[in-house]
Design a protein around this motif. Structure first.
Motif, PDB file in Angstrom:
ATOM      1  N   PRO A   1       2.400  20.947   7.355  1.00 17.10           N
ATOM      2  CA  PRO A   1       2.398  20.634   5.914  1.00 17.10           C
ATOM      3  C   PRO A   1       3.787  20.415   5.320  1.00 17.10           C
ATOM      4  N   TRP A   2       4.823  21.001   5.913  1.00 13.59           N
ATOM      5  CA  TRP A   2       6.173  20.842   5.366  1.00 13.59           C
ATOM      6  C   TRP A   2       6.653  19.397   5.442  1.00 13.59           C
ATOM      7  N   LEU A   3       6.041  18.580   6.311  1.00  9.95           N
ATOM      8  CA  LEU A   3       6.447  17.176   6.418  1.00  9.95           C
ATOM      9  C   LEU A   3       6.174  16.396   5.131  1.00  9.95           C
ATOM     10  N   ARG A   4       5.238  16.888   4.305  1.00 12.88           N
ATOM     11  CA  ARG A   4       4.938  16.198   3.042  1.00 12.88           C
ATOM     12  C   ARG A   4       6.138  16.193   2.107  1.00 12.88           C
TER      13      ARG A   4
ATOM     14  N   PRO B   1       0.804  -1.231   0.000  1.00 13.94           N
ATOM     15  CA  PRO B   1       0.000   0.000   0.000  1.00 13.94           C
ATOM     16  C   PRO B   1       0.831   1.273   0.000  1.00 13.94           C
ATOM     17  N   TYR B   2       2.124   1.178   0.347  1.00 15.29           N
ATOM     18  CA  TYR B   2       2.936   2.387   0.457  1.00 15.29           C
ATOM     19  C   TYR B   2       3.794   2.642  -0.779  1.00 15.29           C
ATOM     20  N   VAL B   3       3.619   1.822  -1.814  1.00 15.21           N
ATOM     21  CA  VAL B   3       4.449   1.993  -3.003  1.00 15.21           C
ATOM     22  C   VAL B   3       4.160   3.325  -3.699  1.00 15.21           C
ATOM     23  N   VAL B   4       3.014   3.940  -3.408  1.00 21.00           N
ATOM     24  CA  VAL B   4       2.695   5.244  -3.999  1.00 21.00           C
ATOM     25  C   VAL B   4       3.664   6.322  -3.522  1.00 21.00           C
TER      26      VAL B   4
ATOM     27  N   TYR C   1      11.831   8.276  -1.557  1.00 19.91           N
ATOM     28  CA  TYR C   1      10.661   7.753  -0.854  1.00 19.91           C
ATOM     29  C   TYR C   1      10.126   8.824   0.092  1.00 19.91           C
ATOM     30  N   ARG C   2       8.857   9.168  -0.081  1.00 17.09           N
ATOM     31  CA  ARG C   2       8.213  10.160   0.792  1.00 17.09           C
ATOM     32  C   ARG C   2       7.917   9.502   2.135  1.00 17.09           C
ATOM     33  N   LEU C   3       8.405  10.094   3.223  1.00 12.93           N
ATOM     34  CA  LEU C   3       8.347   9.452   4.532  1.00 12.93           C
ATOM     35  C   LEU C   3       7.012   9.625   5.241  1.00 12.93           C
ATOM     36  N   PHE C   4       6.308  10.729   4.999  1.00 11.00           N
ATOM     37  CA  PHE C   4       5.066  10.998   5.717  1.00 11.00           C
ATOM     38  C   PHE C   4       3.869  10.962   4.768  1.00 11.00           C
ATOM     39  N   ASN C   5       2.799  10.354   5.228  1.00  7.97           N
ATOM     40  CA  ASN C   5       1.556  10.318   4.464  1.00  7.97           C
ATOM     41  C   ASN C   5       1.021  11.746   4.319  1.00  7.97           C
TER      42      ASN C   5
END
Length: 425
Positions: free
Chosen positions: A230-233, A186-189, A216-220
């Motif tokens: 929002p900067w965590l995105r 599910p996290y491959v996006v 790889y984006r670390l936070f959903n």
């Protein structure tokens, strides 16, 4: 008459607001149930007025099973640079029974929608209540060949759906092994390309080269932390591996390989940028680089960097220009085997990329160091343009005249011409 007209205008406005709220209800209900919808278009180049299939992934981010029906329709917000926003309803292609989605799992569902006629050029599309799901579409008035194929696919899908309803064809929920594997990934996006990926053979085969890279984006982006901060995105883990391959020797050994893990933060597009600038971003991060060897052949360094990124783009011609200066500071450089690496790598670089989204792209990287200037120029062109869309790779030509291209021989200037293919440019 004026009173009637005013009343009619007020009533119309009220009806529009009510309709808009009704369109948002499915997404609101999903959020309350812990489901996060993400969508994917078959192509990022579409025709105004065309009907497309939209695949939506419903991801259960709660700690409990989701049990219920997926929405029959979803509201999407279309908005162009002129700030004209329109809500468009995507309707399910085939009704589905009650679904059970375990925590961390997802289910895909197909919807159909029509692209508004009045848009042209770059258009941002997002789920109406989830702006973080936005993607950028290129809307055209004439339909290129890939979109013709997509339109034919939609037409064929309509016929297939009709056959299924008539009981003439058995439905296969998992037509490929990948469709089954995706249920467990599910996290491959969050995984995407980072730096170019290529395989190049040198005019001197001893100087052949290949590279793989991903981030790889670390936070959903739809999670509570990302909503609060929002900067965590933009926080990513990145990895790049560059190998120099001697194809002229009988055993074809690798002469040197650089392993480059890193962590970086990429900002969103700056809202207060001037109108003539389509994109302004800032990337800052830290990166380790080593060649994985020992004793006198060991090379390693660490650096912190910051990159302002300027993007100029014409949606009519699909021509773009990107300027990307990088400023670097070395941290804990290896004092035994490469103490003077900064003299050859430098503290500043400039990347200039220019070209057409579906055509030829040129990228030049300039490095400025105490020992001299380095240059690398890459030309890429889609092979699909030459072979009737059968191969999704790029023809790649690279010229390099640089210091410290590899870590092992960082004090030597290397000049080479390479030819091959790239998968990401």
């Amino acid at each position: 008459m004026k009173i009637l007209a005013k009343s009619f205008h007020g009533a119309s406005k009220t009806v529009m607001i009510i309709v808009g709220l009704l369109l948002l209800l499915p997404a609101s209900a999903l959020a309350q149930d812990g489901l996060t919808p993400l969508f994917r278009f078959p192509s990022l180049q579409v025709q105004a007025g065309s009907e497309l299939r939209l695949k939506v992934y419903f991801h259960n981010e709660s700690d409990a099973d989701f049990l219920g029906e997926l929405p029959q329709s979803l509201a999407l917000r279309f908005q162009d640079n002129g700030q004209k926003a329109v809500l468009v309803t995507a309707v399910e292609i085939e009704s589905s029974p009650e679904q059970k989605i375990a925590p961390g799992e997802f289910i895909a569902k197909d919807y159909r929608l029509e692209i508004p006629n009045h848009y042209l050029g770059a258009v941002e599309v997002a789920l109406a209540e989830s702006p973080e799901t936005a993607v950028l579409l290129s809307v055209k008035t004439s339909l290129p060949q890939p979109e013709q194929d997509a339109a034919v696919e939609v037409a064929d899908t309509n016929q297939e759906d009709q056959k299924k309803q008539e009981g003439q064809e058995k439905q296969d929920h998992y037509p490929s092994l990948e469709s089954l594997h995706s249920l467990y990934q599910p996290y491959v996006v969050n995984l995407s390309a980072y730096e170019p990926m290529f395989f190049l053979v040198g005019s001197d085969p001893e100087k052949s080269k290949f590279q793989i890279s991903f981030k790889y984006r670390l936070f959903n982006p739809a999670g509570s932390l990302s909503q609060t901060f929002p900067w965590l995105r933009g926080l990513h883990f990145a990895y790049t591996q560059t190998s120099f391959w001697d194809l002229s020797s009988e055993s074809a050994p690798f002469l040197d390989t650089s392993y480059k893990p890193g962590l970086f933060l990429l900002s969103s597009n700056w809202k207060n940028r001037p109108d003539w600038l389509q994109g302004f971003f800032v990337q800052a991060g830290v990166q380790h680089e080593s060649n994985g060897r020992g004793e006198e052949f060991s090379r390693s360094t660490n650096m912190a960097y910051i990159e302002p990124i300027f993007v100029f783009f014409d949606p009519q011609t699909v021509l773009g220009l990107q300027l990307r200066p990088r400023f670097m500071m070395y941290i804990d450089n290896d004092d035994d085997t490469n103490p003077d690496l900064a003299d050859y790598r430098g503290h500043a670089e400039l990347e200039v990329k220019f070209g057409k989204a579906s055509g030829l792209v040129s990228k030049t990287l300039l490095g400025f160091a105490e020992k001299g200037v380095s240059v690398q120029t890459d030309l890429t062109y889609p092979i699909s343009k030459l072979l009737k869309s059968n191969f999704d790779i790029f023809f790649h030509l690279q010229y390099t005249n640089a210091l410290a291209e590899s870590l092992i021989n960082y004090q030597k200037r290397s000049e080479s011409l390479r030819l091959g293919v790239s998968f990401v440019r």
